[in-house]
Design a protein around this motif. Structure first.
Motif, PDB file in Angstrom:
ATOM      1  N   ASP A  84     -32.175  -1.017  30.248  1.00 10.84           N
ATOM      2  CA  ASP A  84     -31.078  -0.100  30.569  1.00 10.84           C
ATOM      3  C   ASP A  84     -31.305   0.471  31.972  1.00 10.84           C
ATOM      4  OD1 ASP A  84     -29.801   2.609  30.802  1.00 10.84           O
ATOM      5  OD2 ASP A  84     -29.027   2.061  28.818  1.00 10.84           O
ATOM      6  N   ALA A  85     -30.323   0.317  32.842  1.00 15.83           N
ATOM      7  CA  ALA A  85     -30.484   0.708  34.254  1.00 15.83           C
ATOM      8  C   ALA A  85     -30.742   2.204  34.416  1.00 15.83           C
ATOM      9  CB  ALA A  85     -29.259   0.293  35.051  1.00 15.83           C
ATOM     10  N   ASP A  86     -30.141   3.052  33.579  1.00 17.17           N
ATOM     11  CA  ASP A  86     -30.386   4.498  33.664  1.00 17.17           C
ATOM     12  C   ASP A  86     -31.859   4.798  33.386  1.00 17.17           C
ATOM     13  OD1 ASP A  86     -27.811   5.557  34.285  1.00 17.17           O
ATOM     14  OD2 ASP A  86     -27.172   5.105  32.236  1.00 17.17           O
ATOM     15  N   VAL A  87     -32.405   4.098  32.378  1.00 16.95           N
ATOM     16  CA  VAL A  87     -33.794   4.334  31.976  1.00 16.95           C
ATOM     17  C   VAL A  87     -34.752   3.912  33.086  1.00 16.95           C
ATOM     18  CG1 VAL A  87     -35.613   3.642  30.362  1.00 16.95           C
ATOM     19  CG2 VAL A  87     -33.313   4.144  29.516  1.00 16.95           C
ATOM     20  N   LYS A  88     -34.535   2.711  33.664  1.00 17.09           N
ATOM     21  CA  LYS A  88     -35.467   2.227  34.701  1.00 17.09           C
ATOM     22  C   LYS A  88     -35.398   3.090  35.951  1.00 17.09           C
ATOM     23  CE  LYS A  88     -32.914  -1.843  34.794  1.00 17.09           C
ATOM     24  NZ  LYS A  88     -32.652  -3.257  35.057  1.00 17.09           N
ATOM     25  N   ASP A  89     -34.189   3.586  36.262  1.00 17.78           N
ATOM     26  CA  ASP A  89     -34.056   4.428  37.438  1.00 17.78           C
ATOM     27  C   ASP A  89     -34.778   5.759  37.246  1.00 17.78           C
ATOM     28  OD1 ASP A  89     -32.676   3.729  39.920  1.00 17.78           O
ATOM     29  OD2 ASP A  89     -31.706   5.678  39.694  1.00 17.78           O
ATOM     30  N   ASP A  90     -34.631   6.337  36.037  1.00 19.42           N
ATOM     31  CA  ASP A  90     -35.334   7.594  35.727  1.00 19.42           C
ATOM     32  C   ASP A  90     -36.847   7.380  35.728  1.00 19.42           C
ATOM     33  OD1 ASP A  90     -32.925   8.840  35.455  1.00 19.42           O
ATOM     34  OD2 ASP A  90     -32.870   8.746  33.264  1.00 19.42           O
ATOM     35  N   PHE A  91     -37.276   6.212  35.205  1.00 20.93           N
ATOM     36  CA  PHE A  91     -38.710   5.944  35.056  1.00 20.93           C
ATOM     37  C   PHE A  91     -39.409   5.869  36.421  1.00 20.93           C
ATOM     38  CE2 PHE A  91     -42.140   2.663  34.559  1.00 20.93           C
ATOM     39  CZ  PHE A  91     -43.051   3.507  33.956  1.00 20.93           C
ATOM     40  N   VAL A  92     -38.841   5.132  37.388  1.00 22.61           N
ATOM     41  CA  VAL A  92     -39.521   5.005  38.689  1.00 22.61           C
ATOM     42  C   VAL A  92     -39.516   6.330  39.458  1.00 22.61           C
ATOM     43  CG1 VAL A  92     -39.175   2.517  38.950  1.00 22.61           C
ATOM     44  CG2 VAL A  92     -37.463   4.079  39.840  1.00 22.61           C
ATOM     45  N   GLN A  93     -38.625   7.239  39.081  1.00 22.49           N
ATOM     46  CA  GLN A  93     -38.616   8.560  39.728  1.00 22.49           C
ATOM     47  C   GLN A  93     -39.594   9.527  39.067  1.00 22.49           C
ATOM     48  OE1 GLN A  93     -34.668  10.144  40.942  1.00 22.49           O
ATOM     49  NE2 GLN A  93     -33.862   8.180  40.229  1.00 22.49           N
ATOM     50  N   ASP A  94     -40.013   9.185  37.830  1.00 18.55           N
ATOM     51  CA  ASP A  94     -40.986  10.015  37.112  1.00 18.55           C
ATOM     52  C   ASP A  94     -42.393   9.558  37.537  1.00 18.55           C
ATOM     53  OD1 ASP A  94     -42.593  11.379  35.364  1.00 18.55           O
ATOM     54  OD2 ASP A  94     -41.391  10.940  33.582  1.00 18.55           O
ATOM     55  N   ILE A  95     -42.879  10.084  38.653  1.00 18.72           N
ATOM     56  CA  ILE A  95     -44.134   9.611  39.251  1.00 18.72           C
ATOM     57  C   ILE A  95     -45.316   9.711  38.277  1.00 18.72           C
ATOM     58  CG2 ILE A  95     -45.748   9.859  41.189  1.00 18.72           C
ATOM     59  CD1 ILE A  95     -42.960   8.739  41.919  1.00 18.72           C
ATOM     60  N   PRO A  96     -45.508  10.827  37.541  1.00 20.71           N
ATOM     61  CA  PRO A  96     -46.637  10.898  36.603  1.00 20.71           C
ATOM     62  C   PRO A  96     -46.596   9.788  35.552  1.00 20.71           C
ATOM     63  CG  PRO A  96     -45.708  13.079  36.965  1.00 20.71           C
ATOM     64  CD  PRO A  96     -44.766  12.121  37.607  1.00 20.71           C
ATOM     65  N   ALA A  97     -45.404   9.516  35.000  1.00 19.71           N
ATOM     66  CA  ALA A  97     -45.276   8.473  33.969  1.00 19.71           C
ATOM     67  C   ALA A  97     -45.557   7.097  34.561  1.00 19.71           C
ATOM     68  CB  ALA A  97     -43.874   8.511  33.353  1.00 19.71           C
ATOM     69  N   LEU A  98     -45.020   6.842  35.758  1.00 23.25           N
ATOM     70  CA  LEU A  98     -45.228   5.565  36.424  1.00 23.25           C
ATOM     71  C   LEU A  98     -46.715   5.345  36.710  1.00 23.25           C
ATOM     72  CD1 LEU A  98     -44.079   3.025  37.810  1.00 23.25           C
ATOM     73  CD2 LEU A  98     -43.685   4.405  39.851  1.00 23.25           C
ATOM     74  N   GLN A  99     -47.374   6.391  37.251  1.00 23.35           N
ATOM     75  CA  GLN A  99     -48.803   6.295  37.549  1.00 23.35           C
ATOM     76  C   GLN A  99     -49.622   6.093  36.274  1.00 23.35           C
ATOM     77  OE1 GLN A  99     -50.273   5.939  40.280  1.00 23.35           O
ATOM     78  NE2 GLN A  99     -48.913   6.648  41.895  1.00 23.35           N
ATOM     79  N   ALA A 100     -49.221   6.771  35.199  1.00 23.96           N
ATOM     80  CA  ALA A 100     -49.943   6.656  33.917  1.00 23.96           C
ATOM     81  C   ALA A 100     -49.897   5.218  33.411  1.00 23.96           C
ATOM     82  CB  ALA A 100     -49.333   7.602  32.888  1.00 23.96           C
ATOM     83  N   MET A 101     -48.709   4.588  33.518  1.00 25.12           N
ATOM     84  CA  MET A 101     -48.578   3.201  33.058  1.00 25.12           C
ATOM     85  C   MET A 101     -49.423   2.253  33.924  1.00 25.12           C
ATOM     86  SD  MET A 101     -45.230   0.740  32.720  1.00 25.12           S
ATOM     87  CE  MET A 101     -45.283   0.265  34.446  1.00 25.12           C
ATOM     88  N   LEU A 102     -49.375   2.461  35.240  1.00 25.40           N
ATOM     89  CA  LEU A 102     -50.131   1.592  36.143  1.00 25.40           C
ATOM     90  C   LEU A 102     -51.638   1.749  35.920  1.00 25.40           C
ATOM     91  CD1 LEU A 102     -48.072   1.974  39.459  1.00 25.40           C
ATOM     92  CD2 LEU A 102     -47.967   0.121  37.797  1.00 25.40           C
TER      93      LEU A 102
END
Length: 931
Positions: A541-559
């Motif tokens: 879902d494009a809304d979800v992916k756009d929100d996810f890459v803007q959520d820096i803590p969540a993105l860093q946690a996954m990486l």
């Protein structure tokens, strides 16, 4: 009569020998040997056949023949010297020395014998020095290791020295000859982990690439002992023993192709029996309660690596058939393990996934429908045999087994879902009061809902149950899995904006909860990984992916989770999928407007693109991912030496890399963070699609980067093959173009790289693209050829008779495209400078050659004009008659006009070359200087 014929055959053999036909000579001598009993003739024939053996490198035969000649005449100096030469090649230096000593005694003034004596004496002394030093070192190491009073640091040093010695051929052989295997078995019995590790690593070194030693060690240490060491509850020892077993398997199966010169290969009986015994022990380990989780994982890794064929072009899949018949039920037992049940075997987080991957590989390795039907029947019988109304534990195991197969060969899993009662049992277990049942059922529903039709069934029958479990359960493990199940069902419509399964905003809420779990470091790692899997579904879902890459803590946690060097690598696929979704690097079917209109007219569903899936949004997400350091994480993921890094995961990583490389401005960042290095294995191994995507990403980097920085050292040579693979009519124009740009950049660096490109057979493809109608492809191919013609082997292709290669280059010099002209003129300038023959050939390939050359010498673009003048100079310098023909044309006037110009900074090279052409004409006496 026979004696006369023998003499005749000897003379015939001598004639063959003089003509250097050594095999025919040996044949004649062998026939003569059968016909004579004359001792002098026999000695000569054996001596002559020994000479043939030396020439054909049949040293054992040469030594044997020379010995027979010596048996007849002990002072036969030629036979003695030939035996000496053969023995030296066989590494029997002491015996060779004795023979040449006899030769030197018989002919003391012979310089050849004296030189051989000196050389062999030096070699023997060196061999003895190495042998004695190695022998004493080996003995010393064992004394320290077996001395109960040795200090810890001394023990560690001795153990490490022994490992290093075993990795050298001389050291490995000395350890083996000095009763080393028995001493290493004593170290294994000490129960001291550091000594056991040293012993296993030393045995690995001794086995590597030596079939005879590997066989002896396997029988001396015994496979059951080796497997018992791999079964221990320890992380390091099972892995080390796994490496030992792999070294033994490689040696026995001939997979290790290393050459060992200076010794005869030991004769080893058929190894199939030993390999089968190893396979049987590994299969037994899978179902033994005495085996640790780590040991079970290593057994699965070895089966994954060595049973299925590495290349489907190999017809023989007997190993797979054997494992299916004798071990599939054991593998299914591992897949069906439920950690919360008391009967569960010791497992790690990876064990069931590794078993699923093994089932998948075995299924893919089957060659025909009867083999697949047999495989399916074993699975069906195993699962239906578990169903029992009186025993809920068995039912749970049955559903867990189906769940595991769905993670392997999905087609087979789908067939098993159709078995009577399977789907109903899944839904029923969701309503069970036992948390273990709920956990298994939710996981099974997640894996079952991969296809839209299945997802629709589960949405109808199971969503309300999943929601109820999510609300009521207090068990976080079940809660997160239920959430992932809802995530997967919510994303069943894929990227189609018009096929949302849930109400507006529901997927965003699910994603928010997943991100929350992902960032919660107090939650156990396994639960956080489930959260990452939930995002893998929801980011469609494009809304979800756009929100996810803007959520820096969540993105860093996954990486960080993906980068972590923990044994559990099940997250790799989830992270790779999420990144593919965020970069929109999945395949999208082209929408044809006419078909859309037709679908609307017939009231069929038309896929809709989300507004946030447009290029601007994708570019923004790529920028954020690069800023978050995604390249270093991808590089870590590629290095994962584990069966869980499947070909499908590699393909996903290649897709992400290609999307990240799209903008040339970002390629420097990708190179700086190790992206170039990480792409090479992806381009060489994996699915066909994955290899092409990775090769395309490499081409994008190679086209604009300095190869010495992007691919340092010897790694640059590995880049050539992937780039050449893109020069194919089945690839699209952009892939062809960027591959040509990459090869052009590489071919500019060194002749060794040009040689590599030539050896990869890229030349015919580059030539084909020089014929292309597409301007950019023709230009790129011509520029690449301009660099390649510096190579001598490429020049030889132009020199060969009966081809139009030079004609093509000359005609391309007459093209209207400046860039094509520039590259073609550069190639022609280098070719005519390298070979006079090509200067003459140029004047014969087309009648337009002189007109084309004059146009080059008058060209507006200075670089093209300069190259044209260099070609003119090469032709003038090649031959007086050819020079006369040029002087009689309008070219002399052109050279005069250009040569008279004032040589400013820009035109200096052009004017200088024109003047050199005029000086050459004066040297011939065709023109005279004027004051």
């Amino acid at each position: 009569m026979a004696e006369a014929e023998a003499v005749q055959l000897k003379e015939e053999g001598n004639r063959h020998f003089q003509r250097q036909d050594y095999k025919a000579a040996a044949k004649s001598y062998s026939q003569a040997l059968k016909l004579t009993k004359d001792k002098a003739l026999l000695a000569t024939l054996y001596r002559n056949r020994a000479a043939c053996g030396l020439k054909t490198e049949s040293y054992v035969q040469a030594a044997s023949d020379a010995s027979r000649a010596i048996d007849i005449n002990s002072s036969d100096i030629k036979a003695l010297y030939r035996r000496c030469q053969a023995l030296e090649h066989l590494g029997k230096l002491a015996q060779a020395f004795k023979d040449v000593q006899c030769c030197a005694t018989l002919e003391p003034r012979n310089q050849n014998f004296q030189e051989t004596l000196r050389r062999l004496n030096t070699s023997i002394q060196e061999k003895l020095r190495v042998q004695f030093s190695t022998d004493s070192r080996v003995q010393k190491m064992f004394e320290i290791l077996l001395d109960g009073n040795s200090k810890a640091d001394k023990l560690e040093k001795a153990a490490n020295n022994l490992i290093v010695l075993s990795r050298e051929e001389a050291g490995a052989e000395r350890i083996f000859q000095n009763n080393g295997v028995a001493l290493l078995r004593q170290l294994l019995d000490t129960k001291r982990p550091e000594l056991m590790l040293a012993a296993v690593r030393t045995l690995s070194g001794m086995c590597s690439g030596h079939r005879a030693r590997a066989t002896a060690i396997l029988h001396a240490v015994r496979i059951d002992r080796i497997c018992s060491l791999m079964a221990v509850e320890n992380e390091e020892l099972p892995l080390t023993v796994c490496n030992l077993l792999q070294a033994i398997i490689d040696a026995l199966s001939g997979e290790d192709k290393r050459e060992h010169r200076g010794k005869e290969e030991a004769l080893v009986l058929d190894t199939k029996k030993d390999l089968k015994q190893i396979t049987n022990h590994l299969l037994d380990m899978l179902v033994s309660k005495k085996v640790s989780g780590q040991g079970r994982d290593q057994a699965l890794n070895l089966l994954n690596k060595n049973v299925p064929r590495k290349d489907l072009a190999i017809h023989d899949n007997s190993r797979t058939i054997y494992v299916v018949d004798n071990g599939l039920r054991k593998i299914l037992k591992v897949v069906g393990q439920v950690p919360d049940l008391p009967s569960c075997l010791p497992l790690t987080d990876n064990t069931r996934m590794l078993a699923s991957i093994l089932i998948n590989k075995l299924y893919d390795d089957l060659r025909c429908d009867p083999e697949r039907d047999h495989f399916r029947k074993i699975c069906e019988e195993y699962i239906t045999g578990k169903f029992d109304p009186q025993d809920m534990d068995k039912n749970v195991i049955a559903i867990q087994t189906v769940s595991g197969i769905l993670q392997g060969p999905f087609d087979l899993g789908n067939q098993l879902l159709g078995l009577k009662g399977v789907m109903e049992m899944m839904v029923a277990l969701c309503g069970s009061e036992r948390e273990a049942d709920q956990l298994v059922a939710v996981e099974a529903l997640i894996h079952a809902s991969t296809k839209l039709s299945r997802a629709t069934f589960i949405i109808t029958n199971g969503v309300s149950l999943l929601k109820e479990i999510y609300k009521t359960t207090k068990n976080e493990k079940i809660k997160i899995r239920t959430l992932v199940g809802l995530c997967k069902l919510g994303s069943a419509g894929g990227t189609d904006y018009g096929l949302r399964q849930f109400a507006e905003g529901s997927t965003e809420k699910l994603a928010k909860q997943c991100r929350k779990w992902l960032c919660n470091t107090s939650t156990d790692t396994r639960t956080r990984r489930w959260a990452a899997e939930g995002l893998a579904y929801l980011t469609l879902d494009a809304d979800v992916k756009d929100d996810f890459v803007q959520d820096i803590p969540a993105l860093q946690a996954m990486l960080e989770l993906a980068k972590a060097s923990t044994p559990d690598k099940t997250i790799l696929y989830s992270v790779a999928t999420t990144l593919v979704n965020c970069t929109n690097s999945y395949d999208v079917n082209e929408v044809i407007p006419e078909l859309v209109q037709l679908a609307k007219f017939s009231k069929q569903h038309v896929p809709e693109e989300h507004p946030k899936d447009k290029k601007d949004f994708v570019d923004m997400r790529v920028k954020r991912l690069l800023k978050a350091g995604v390249i270093s994480v991808l590089a870590c993921m590629v290095k994962a030496d584990n069966a869980i890094l499947t070909d499908q995961t590699k393909e996903l990583l290649a897709r992400v890399f290609l999307a990240l490389c799209d903008n040339p401005k970002d390629r420097g960042t990708i190179v700086a963070q190790g992206g170039g290095k990480a792409l090479i294995p992806l381009a060489l191994e994996g699915t066909d699609v994955g290899k092409v995507k990775a090769a395309h990403a490499l081409a994008k980097i190679a086209a604009v980067s300095n190869p010495d920085i992007a691919f340092p050292g010897e790694r640059v040579y590995e880049v050539v093959r992937p780039l050449v693979s893109l020069l194919n009519t089945q690839r699209d124009g952009l892939q062809n173009y960027e591959a040509l740009l990459g090869l052009t950049n590489l071919s500019e660096r060194s002749d060794k790289l040009r040689q590599k490109i030539f050896k990869e057979k890229a030349l015919p493809d580059i030539e084909n693209y020089m014929f292309e109608n597409h301007d950019q492809l023709r230009q790129a191919a011509t520029e690449c050829m301009c660099n390649m013609v510096v190579n001598k082997e490429v020049q030889e292709r132009f020199l060969a008779d009966g081809n139009d290669r030079l004609k093509l280059v000359v005609l391309l010099c007459g093209e209207d495209d400046d860039k094509v002209q520039n590259a073609a003129a550069g190639a022609l300038a280098m070719l005519t400078a390298a070979h006079k023959k090509l200067c003459f050939k140029m004047t014969q390939v087309t009648t337009q050659w002189l007109e084309i050359l004059q146009r080059l010498c008058l060209h507006d673009r200075l670089s093209v004009q300069h190259r044209g003048l260099v070609i003119a100079y090469n032709l003038l310098a090649a031959d007086a008659e050819l020079a006369k023909k040029l002087v009689e044309s309008e070219l002399l006037e052109i050279l005069t006009v250009v040569g008279k110009q004032e040589p400013d900074e820009k035109r200096a090279a052009v004017v200088q070359t024109a003047r050199e052409c005029l000086i050459k004409c004066m040297d011939y006496g065709f023109i005279k200087p004027v004051s």
